[in-house]
Design a protein around this motif. Structure first.
Motif, PDB file in Angstrom:
ATOM      1  N   UNK A  76       0.828  -1.203   0.000  1.00  0.00           N
ATOM      2  CA  UNK A  76       0.000   0.000   0.000  1.00  0.00           C
ATOM      3  C   UNK A  76       0.862   1.253   0.000  1.00  0.00           C
ATOM      4  N   UNK A  77       0.231   2.380  -0.305  1.00  0.00           N
ATOM      5  CA  UNK A  77       0.913   3.669  -0.175  1.00  0.00           C
ATOM      6  C   UNK A  77       1.209   3.893   1.299  1.00  0.00           C
ATOM      7  N   UNK A  78       2.345   4.502   1.584  1.00  0.00           N
ATOM      8  CA  UNK A  78       2.703   4.750   2.978  1.00  0.00           C
ATOM      9  C   UNK A  78       1.919   5.948   3.482  1.00  0.00           C
ATOM     10  N   UNK A  79       1.281   5.804   4.654  1.00  0.00           N
ATOM     11  CA  UNK A  79       0.542   6.926   5.218  1.00  0.00           C
ATOM     12  C   UNK A  79       1.000   7.196   6.631  1.00  0.00           C
ATOM     13  N   UNK A  80       1.189   8.461   6.973  1.00  0.00           N
ATOM     14  CA  UNK A  80       1.410   8.764   8.383  1.00  0.00           C
ATOM     15  C   UNK A  80       0.090   8.517   9.114  1.00  0.00           C
ATOM     16  N   UNK A  81       0.126   7.640  10.084  1.00  0.00           N
ATOM     17  CA  UNK A  81      -1.112   7.189  10.711  1.00  0.00           C
ATOM     18  C   UNK A  81      -1.052   7.442  12.215  1.00  0.00           C
ATOM     19  N   UNK A  82      -2.188   7.822  12.779  1.00  0.00           N
ATOM     20  CA  UNK A  82      -2.266   7.995  14.234  1.00  0.00           C
ATOM     21  C   UNK A  82      -2.372   6.635  14.890  1.00  0.00           C
ATOM     22  N   UNK A  83      -1.543   6.405  15.889  1.00  0.00           N
ATOM     23  CA  UNK A  83      -1.677   5.154  16.641  1.00  0.00           C
ATOM     24  C   UNK A  83      -1.260   5.417  18.074  1.00  0.00           C
ATOM     25  N   UNK A  84      -1.641   4.503  18.959  1.00  0.00           N
ATOM     26  CA  UNK A  84      -1.284   4.713  20.349  1.00  0.00           C
ATOM     27  C   UNK A  84      -0.889   3.400  21.006  1.00  0.00           C
ATOM     28  N   UNK A  85       0.115   3.486  21.873  1.00  0.00           N
ATOM     29  CA  UNK A  85       0.523   2.312  22.639  1.00  0.00           C
ATOM     30  C   UNK A  85      -0.178   2.302  23.986  1.00  0.00           C
ATOM     31  N   UNK A  86      -0.887   3.413  24.296  1.00  0.00           N
ATOM     32  CA  UNK A  86      -1.568   3.467  25.586  1.00  0.00           C
ATOM     33  C   UNK A  86      -2.957   4.064  25.365  1.00  0.00           C
ATOM     34  N   UNK A  87      -3.204   5.264  25.909  1.00  0.00           N
ATOM     35  CA  UNK A  87      -4.543   5.829  25.802  1.00  0.00           C
ATOM     36  C   UNK A  87      -4.619   6.747  24.590  1.00  0.00           C
ATOM     37  N   UNK A  88      -5.837   7.212  24.293  1.00  0.00           N
ATOM     38  CA  UNK A  88      -6.032   8.115  23.173  1.00  0.00           C
ATOM     39  C   UNK A  88      -5.278   9.418  23.343  1.00  0.00           C
ATOM     40  N   UNK A  89      -5.021   9.766  24.604  1.00  0.00           N
ATOM     41  CA  UNK A  89      -4.347  11.039  24.851  1.00  0.00           C
ATOM     42  C   UNK A  89      -2.894  11.000  24.360  1.00  0.00           C
ATOM     43  N   UNK A  90      -2.367   9.795  24.199  1.00  0.00           N
ATOM     44  CA  UNK A  90      -0.964   9.695  23.819  1.00  0.00           C
ATOM     45  C   UNK A  90      -0.814   9.183  22.393  1.00  0.00           C
ATOM     46  N   UNK A  91      -1.592   9.777  21.500  1.00  0.00           N
ATOM     47  CA  UNK A  91      -1.502   9.397  20.090  1.00  0.00           C
ATOM     48  C   UNK A  91      -0.145   9.809  19.531  1.00  0.00           C
ATOM     49  N   UNK A  92       0.404   9.002  18.694  1.00  0.00           N
ATOM     50  CA  UNK A  92       1.615   9.390  17.974  1.00  0.00           C
ATOM     51  C   UNK A  92       1.435   8.997  16.515  1.00  0.00           C
ATOM     52  N   UNK A  93       2.358   9.519  15.684  1.00  0.00           N
ATOM     53  CA  UNK A  93       2.250   9.223  14.257  1.00  0.00           C
ATOM     54  C   UNK A  93       3.332   8.247  13.838  1.00  0.00           C
ATOM     55  N   UNK A  94       2.998   7.358  12.962  1.00  0.00           N
ATOM     56  CA  UNK A  94       4.005   6.464  12.394  1.00  0.00           C
ATOM     57  C   UNK A  94       3.632   6.228  10.939  1.00  0.00           C
ATOM     58  N   UNK A  95       4.654   5.943  10.137  1.00  0.00           N
ATOM     59  CA  UNK A  95       4.413   5.690   8.711  1.00  0.00           C
ATOM     60  C   UNK A  95       4.039   4.229   8.527  1.00  0.00           C
ATOM     61  N   UNK A  96       2.789   3.992   8.145  1.00  0.00           N
ATOM     62  CA  UNK A  96       2.248   2.638   8.093  1.00  0.00           C
ATOM     63  C   UNK A  96       2.067   2.218   6.641  1.00  0.00           C
ATOM     64  N   UNK A  97       2.414   0.983   6.371  1.00  0.00           N
ATOM     65  CA  UNK A  97       2.260   0.440   5.025  1.00  0.00           C
ATOM     66  C   UNK A  97       1.655  -0.959   5.149  1.00  0.00           C
ATOM     67  N   UNK A  98       0.610  -1.197   4.376  1.00  0.00           N
ATOM     68  CA  UNK A  98       0.004  -2.530   4.356  1.00  0.00           C
ATOM     69  C   UNK A  98       0.671  -3.343   3.261  1.00  0.00           C
ATOM     70  N   UNK A  99       1.158  -4.532   3.604  1.00  0.00           N
ATOM     71  CA  UNK A  99       1.871  -5.332   2.602  1.00  0.00           C
ATOM     72  C   UNK A  99       1.371  -6.768   2.608  1.00  0.00           C
ATOM     73  N   UNK A 100       1.527  -7.433   1.465  1.00  0.00           N
ATOM     74  CA  UNK A 100       1.263  -8.871   1.423  1.00  0.00           C
ATOM     75  C   UNK A 100       2.300  -9.551   2.305  1.00  0.00           C
ATOM     76  N   UNK A 101       1.860 -10.571   3.052  1.00  0.00           N
ATOM     77  CA  UNK A 101       2.805 -11.275   3.916  1.00  0.00           C
ATOM     78  C   UNK A 101       3.931 -11.901   3.117  1.00  0.00           C
ATOM     79  N   UNK A 102       3.605 -12.243   1.887  1.00  0.00           N
ATOM     80  CA  UNK A 102       4.569 -12.864   0.984  1.00  0.00           C
ATOM     81  C   UNK A 102       5.790 -11.970   0.738  1.00  0.00           C
ATOM     82  N   UNK A 103       5.603 -10.665   0.914  1.00  0.00           N
ATOM     83  CA  UNK A 103       6.652  -9.723   0.538  1.00  0.00           C
ATOM     84  C   UNK A 103       7.997 -10.077   1.180  1.00  0.00           C
TER      85      UNK A 103
END
Lengths: 79, 874
Positions: free
Chosen positions: B164-191
């Motif tokens: 997939x196209x790389x997107x800066x995506x909001x994600x959190x390791x804890x609560x919603x208050x601690x959102x951070x951004x990371x560049x996420x890419x969806x790939x076939x497992x085969x890759x």
């Protein structure tokens, strides 16, 4: 550059033969030995002996060491 | 041992000679001791000098020794003329540095193969056809159901991988208050297996993660992210994070140096394609397809096979389309599938910057050529002053090749010193240029390794440059005829001829650089002064997420809360900001007519948004709180012109063909830019604001403080506090959004201007050098002329005439080159025509000015020659 000389190969052989019998000779002694061994027939051209010796030294056939002669002069002896 | 000792002996040549001499002397001494006659001994021994030389040749490598001697001599020559050498080295260094820098960028972005197994077997799927805007285009987006069918069809010849196209995506390791951004890419497992990538920790995704939609909540992180975010902590494997409502578990770390397949972006997190909602949608194009051909498989049969499936799928899809104009349906069906090799990956950044980087590459190459011509002139002039020395060398037996080597070694000194300094320059400047490419919110991360490729390029460049500027003077020096040179009577004109040709070349290249730079600068000027139709001053855009999606009332409540903050002038909402890159378009039909050919753009806005953006009204009214979507619309001027032939559209209605929605027009406003700065303003219809399913919308905030970003953190806090579930995802000023559309043009304009200045400076210095030299050469002639009554004006004309005719020739050649080359650059220009008088005259005048300036010192010197002293000293 060393000049092409059919005698060059034989000169190398002569020198090696002499040195194998009597190691640790210096240039002049080698020349006298060649003359003596051939019964004054072969006179290696004195100057060209040295380039040949240096070539053999670079090729690793012989090794040189400096000795001090009685006169105080230094000379390289070959073995 | 032998070779090594011969190399090391190079550096003790003097002591080696003494040693050999001593040995020979001892031989003679011994012979004398033996009672031979000293004179006879010396005669029999022959020349000790010759024996020493032949011994030396044996003890060390002759050609290497002469090279050593030449380089020592060359170094001394350089040191002797410190100022000219420094000038030559610095000008070359600048040019070489710029070239290396450009190469680093071009290599990193466009040429370097991906760090995967056998990148040459990597192909990308593209579709070629007529796009929505009626222009020819090549797309790389794919839909998943189509991908599955294609994958199955060619599984014996190739492995198809969805990335997939790389997107800066909001994600959190804890609560919603601690959102951070990371560049996420969806790939076939085969890759991972297909690319031969190994885990640095844990495991990687496999084909088993490609099976069921929404049931493989696993993530692989890149080594880079692992290092940055977790400090390479092994316990990171097993940690979980949340994106939206999905919880993912980190199962492993991909080994370096793989960072995704998009040069310019570093992927942080790889997720299985199955976790993307698009997997089940036949109409969502959200990823690229890469094909890895199996060994021995040619690409053409695979492409044919894929084309057949593509065609079948397109025909099936077209049956589901309603309300499309006929032409568009045909265009849709006429699309063709392409399978192109992509050993260096695919990215938007490549596509966006390829033409501009190429143009820059050519510009720096021209600057390098100018610098070379300069140094060549310098060397020629020096060769002239050294003619006697060369003649002497020839007459005592130096060979022609030996002299060529002598001069070339000196040139090599210049080139390699320049390359070293230039390397430092490139090391510093390449990352700087990358930071200039960056749109502010989406920092490009281009890996710029300084490895053997760059080093090799630098060395090759230095060698090439040496030959380029050193060979001609070297051949010339070696062709010296000792008799005439020593008599001092060689034809001085032959040298000047070479120098004049070089001047013409320099001027031609300089004109070309100035001409193209002028076009780039004019393009940037026009684009950045392009009217947007709204006011971006002190305007903040707050991209806000409501999770779960919230109804309109709550959005209004948050907006009211923001209005209470001191320093805020107005607050309004829209689905997204203008010029943000987002957009929604569709076809429009009025009355019973067939849908239009030209699509309109749509944006949903809250009441007061148009006033907040300061888009002027023409007629009608704003939305009211009671207006609901769909139902009413406000349209812009272009919309009225496009669909209502310029009549006042208020009160009329139109139909949006997708969804078959009837809208009544209640307001008419002036045009404002929606998509970008280059295209003509699109017909736009504004609709009442309605929160959409993604839960995203944007608050437009005009502040009263001059720096709107000062309020950013307060606004962020306030939205969090205003209502549970609301969160700011991104804060940008509208100015930033506007500027991101001219980033490339600004980069081009800045760099082109810089190179133009360098080129001008170099050409000026070169011209000065040549004129100065020719005055020096002809001082005797000038002296005689003055003695018999020539006026200063005549002298000045005589001195400069040759060179100025060369400048003219060079300028004309440059003009021809320029007009021929702009065709290739047209895509980079905006509203500038290469045939405009201004863009032609400006570089010509600039070069003329610089030429006059450069000629001035030489002319002054010529007219100041005192015939009496001159003739007496000769």
């Amino acid at each position: 550059m060393p000049k092409p000389d059919s005698l060059q190969g034989s000169l190398d052989l002569l020198v090696l033969k002499i040195l194998s019998r009597r190691p640790r000779l210096h240039g002049y002694a080698i020349m006298t030995a060649i003359r003596a061994a051939s019964g004054e027939v072969l006179r290696a051209e004195e100057g060209s002996l040295y380039p040949a010796l240096h070539r053999m030294e670079e090729a690793g056939w012989i090794r040189a060491a400096w000795i001090t002669k009685d006169t105080g002069r230094r000379a390289a002896s070959m073995n | 041992m032998s070779l090594w000792s011969r190399v090391t002996n190079l550096f003790c040549g003097a002591s080696l000679s003494i040693e050999i001499d001593e040995e020979l002397e001892s031989h003679i001494a011994e012979a004398i001791e033996q009672g031979r006659d000293p004179a006879e001994v010396r005669r029999a021994f022959g020349s000790p000098l010759r024996h020493r030389e032949s011994s030396l040749d044996i003890r060390l490598i002759g050609w290497l020794d002469s090279l050593r001697a030449d380089s020592v001599f060359g170094w001394r020559q350089l040191r002797k003329r410190k100022v000219t050498s420094a000038a030559a080295i610095l000008s070359l260094a600048l040019a070489i540095g710029a070239c290396t820098s450009a190469f680093r960028l071009i290599d990193a972005l466009l040429l370097r193969p991906l760090p995967v197994a056998q990148p040459e077997r990597l192909y990308g799927l593209f579709r070629e056809g007529i796009g929505f805007d009626g222009k020819h285009r090549i797309d790389d987006g794919c839909e998943y159901p189509m991908f599955t069918r294609m994958r199955a069809a060619v599984k014996d010849q190739a492995e198809l991988i969805a990335i997939s196209y790389v997107h800066p995506t909001d994600l959190t390791y804890a609560s919603d208050q601690e959102m951070e951004k990371a560049y996420v890419q969806y790939v076939s497992g085969l890759m991972f297996t297909s690319f031969g990538i190994l885990p640095a920790a844990g495991r990687l995704l496999t084909e088993d993660d490609d099976l069921t939609p929404h049931s493989h909540p696993y993530a692989v992180v890149s080594h880079d992210y692992w290092t940055r975010r977790f400090g390479q902590d092994r316990t990171a494997v097993g940690r979980t994070f949340r994106i939206g409502n999905d919880l993912f578990e980190i199962i492993g770390v991909a080994r370096e140096p793989f960072t995704g397949t998009e040069p310019g972006t570093v992927t942080d997190i790889f997720l299985p394609t199955m976790m993307n909602a698009g997997v089940t949608h036949a109409g969502w194009a959200w990823f690229r397809t890469l094909a890895r051909l199996k060994p021995g498989v040619a690409s053409i049969p695979v492409q044919d096979r894929l084309r057949a499936i593509f065609r079948a799928i397109q025909e099936e899809r077209v049956k589901g389309f309603t309300g499309w104009p006929k032409q568009r349906l045909d265009n849709f069906l006429a699309q063709r599938l392409l399978l192109n090799p992509v050993p260096s990956g695919i990215s938007e950044m490549q596509k966006d910057n390829r033409p501009s980087l190429r143009a820059l590459g050519v510009l720096v190459a021209l600057v390098l050529l100018i610098a070379c011509a300069n140094v060549a002139n310098l060397m020629t002039a020096q060769a002239a002053s050294r003619a006697r020395e060369m003649a002497l060398r020839v007459s005592i037996g130096a060979g022609r090749w030996r002299l060529v080597q002598l001069v070339l070694v000196e040139s090599a000194w210049l080139a390699f010193l320049a390359a070293a300094i230039g390397g430092l320059f490139a090391w510093w400047s390449a990352p700087l240029v990358v930071s200039m490419i960056n749109p502010p919110d989406n920092p490009a991360r281009l890996l710029l390794p300084a490895d053997w490729r760059v080093l090799g390029f630098g060395l090759a460049l230095a060698l090439g440059v040496t030959l380029l500027f050193g060979l001609a003077p070297a051949l010339r020096a070696s062709a010296v005829r000792p008799v005439s040179a020593l008599k001092g009577g060689e034809d001085p004109r032959s040298r000047s001829r070479l120098m004049h040709v070089l001047v013409a070349l320099q001027v031609a290249f300089c004109f070309l650089v100035l001409f193209v730079s002028g076009l780039f600068v004019a393009t940037f000027e026009r684009l950045s002064h392009q009217s947007t139709g709204f006011s971006a001053a002190r305007l903040l855009t707050l991209e806000t997420v409501a999770a779960p999606p919230q109804p309109l009332v709550f959005w209004d409540q948050v907006a009211d809360r923001l209005r209470t903050i001191p320093g805020i002038e107005t607050v309004a909402m829209s689905a997204w900001p203008l010029l943000s890159g987002n957009g929604m378009n569709g076809f429009v039909s009025t009355g019973a007519a067939a849908p239009s050919e030209v699509p309109a753009y749509f944006l949903s806005i809250s009441p007061g948004w148009l006033d907040a953006m300061r888009i002027p009204w023409i007629d009608g009214r704003d939305f009211r709180a009671t207006d609901t979507s769909p139902g009413v619309a406000i349209v812009n001027d272009s919309f009225a012109k496009q669909y209502f032939k310029g009549e006042n559209p208020i009160g009329k209605s139109f139909e949006k063909t997708s969804g078959r929605v009837h809208l009544q027009i209640v307001g008419l406003v002036r045009d404002a830019r929606y998509r970008n700065m280059r295209e003509p303003i699109t017909p736009t219809a504004y609709m009442p604001f309605q929160p959409i399913a993604t839960g995203r919308a944007t608050f437009i905030v005009r502040t009263s403080t001059p720096d709107p970003l000062a309020l950013a953190s307060i606004l962020r806090q306030e939205i969090l506090r205003a209502r549970l579930g609301f969160r700011v995802s991104n804060i940008r000023t509208q100015t930033e959004l506007n500027q991101q559309h001219t980033v490339r043009e600004r980069l081009l304009a800045t760099l082109a201007l810089f190179f133009a200045l360098v080129a001008l400076l170099l050409a000026g210095v070169g011209l000065y050098g040549v004129l100065d030299y020719s005055v020096l050469e002809r001082r005797r002639e000038i002296g005689i002329r003055m003695a018999i009554g020539a006026q200063p004006g005549d002298i000045a004309r005589r001195v400069t005439a040759d060179v100025f005719s060369m400048v003219l020739v060079g300028g004309l050649v440059g003009l021809a080159l320029g007009l021929a080359s702009v065709r290739y650059l047209e895509a980079l220009f905006y509203q500038v025509k290469p045939t405009d008088l201004a863009v032609l005259v400006a570089p010509a005048l600039t070069i003329l000015g610089v030429a006059l300036l450069a000629a001035l010192p030489a002319v002054i010197r010529a007219v100041r020659i005192d015939p009496v002293t001159m003739l007496r000293c000769e």
